[in-house]
Design a protein around this motif. Sequence first.
Motif, short mmCIF file in Angstrom:
data_model
loop_
_atom_site.label_atom_id
_atom_site.label_comp_id
_atom_site.label_asym_id
_atom_site.label_seq_id
_atom_site.Cartn_x
_atom_site.Cartn_y
_atom_site.Cartn_z
N MET A 1 106.85 148.79 21.22
CA MET A 1 106.88 148.92 22.67
C MET A 1 106.56 150.36 23.08
O MET A 1 105.76 150.59 23.97
N ARG A 2 107.20 151.32 22.44
CA ARG A 2 106.97 152.72 22.78
C ARG A 2 105.54 153.13 22.48
O ARG A 2 104.93 153.89 23.22
N PHE A 3 105.01 152.60 21.36
CA PHE A 3 103.64 152.92 20.99
C PHE A 3 102.67 152.40 22.05
O PHE A 3 101.72 153.10 22.41
N THR A 4 102.89 151.23 22.57
CA THR A 4 102.02 150.65 23.58
C THR A 4 102.05 151.47 24.86
O THR A 4 101.00 151.74 25.46
N VAL A 5 103.21 151.88 25.28
CA VAL A 5 103.34 152.69 26.50
C VAL A 5 102.68 154.05 26.29
O VAL A 5 101.95 154.53 27.16
N LEU A 6 102.92 154.65 25.13
CA LEU A 6 102.32 155.95 24.84
C LEU A 6 100.80 155.84 24.79
O LEU A 6 100.08 156.68 25.34
N PHE A 7 100.30 154.80 24.15
CA PHE A 7 98.85 154.59 24.08
C PHE A 7 98.26 154.38 25.47
O PHE A 7 97.20 154.93 25.79
N ALA A 8 98.92 153.62 26.31
CA ALA A 8 98.44 153.37 27.67
C ALA A 8 98.40 154.67 28.47
O ALA A 8 97.44 154.92 29.22
N LEU A 9 99.42 155.50 28.33
CA LEU A 9 99.42 156.78 29.04
C LEU A 9 98.32 157.71 28.55
O LEU A 9 97.65 158.36 29.36
N LEU A 10 98.11 157.76 27.25
CA LEU A 10 97.05 158.60 26.71
C LEU A 10 95.68 158.10 27.15
O LEU A 10 94.79 158.90 27.48
N LEU A 11 95.50 156.80 27.18
CA LEU A 11 94.24 156.23 27.63
C LEU A 11 94.01 156.55 29.11
O LEU A 11 92.90 156.90 29.51
N LEU A 12 95.04 156.46 29.90
CA LEU A 12 94.94 156.78 31.32
C LEU A 12 94.57 158.25 31.52
O LEU A 12 93.72 158.58 32.36
N LEU A 13 95.18 159.15 30.77
CA LEU A 13 94.85 160.57 30.86
C LEU A 13 93.41 160.83 30.44
O LEU A 13 92.71 161.65 31.04
N PHE A 14 92.98 160.15 29.39
CA PHE A 14 91.61 160.33 28.92
C PHE A 14 90.61 159.88 29.97
O PHE A 14 89.62 160.56 30.25
N VAL A 15 90.84 158.75 30.58
CA VAL A 15 89.93 158.23 31.61
C VAL A 15 89.94 159.14 32.83
O VAL A 15 88.90 159.41 33.43
N ALA A 16 91.09 159.65 33.20
CA ALA A 16 91.18 160.55 34.35
C ALA A 16 90.44 161.86 34.10
O ALA A 16 89.84 162.43 35.00
N ALA A 17 90.45 162.32 32.86
CA ALA A 17 89.77 163.58 32.53
C ALA A 17 88.26 163.41 32.53
O ALA A 17 87.52 164.37 32.72
N CYS A 18 87.77 162.21 32.35
CA CYS A 18 86.32 161.97 32.29
C CYS A 18 85.70 161.77 33.67
O CYS A 18 84.49 161.61 33.77
#
Length: 84
Positions: A1-18
Amino acid sequence: MRFTVLFALLLLLFVAACQTITPEQQRAMDNQKCASFGFKRGTTAFSNCLLRLDLDRRADRRAQMQFNQPVFIYGPPYYGPGWW
């Protein structure tokens, strides 16, 4: 569960930076900035403000490009008349 939330946050940050700013968005931000300086739309001063913002942006881009590229000197050294 924590891995999924962490992955989703990192993906969101990556998309926002692009995200890039479109020319229309840049123009709107420049118009807003010049208006906040007190210049009236349609005046020469407003046009000069827009021009200065664009020139500053271009100078910043040139300065970044200048230091990111290596300098190569091609050709053998010249030892002809007047080289000293």
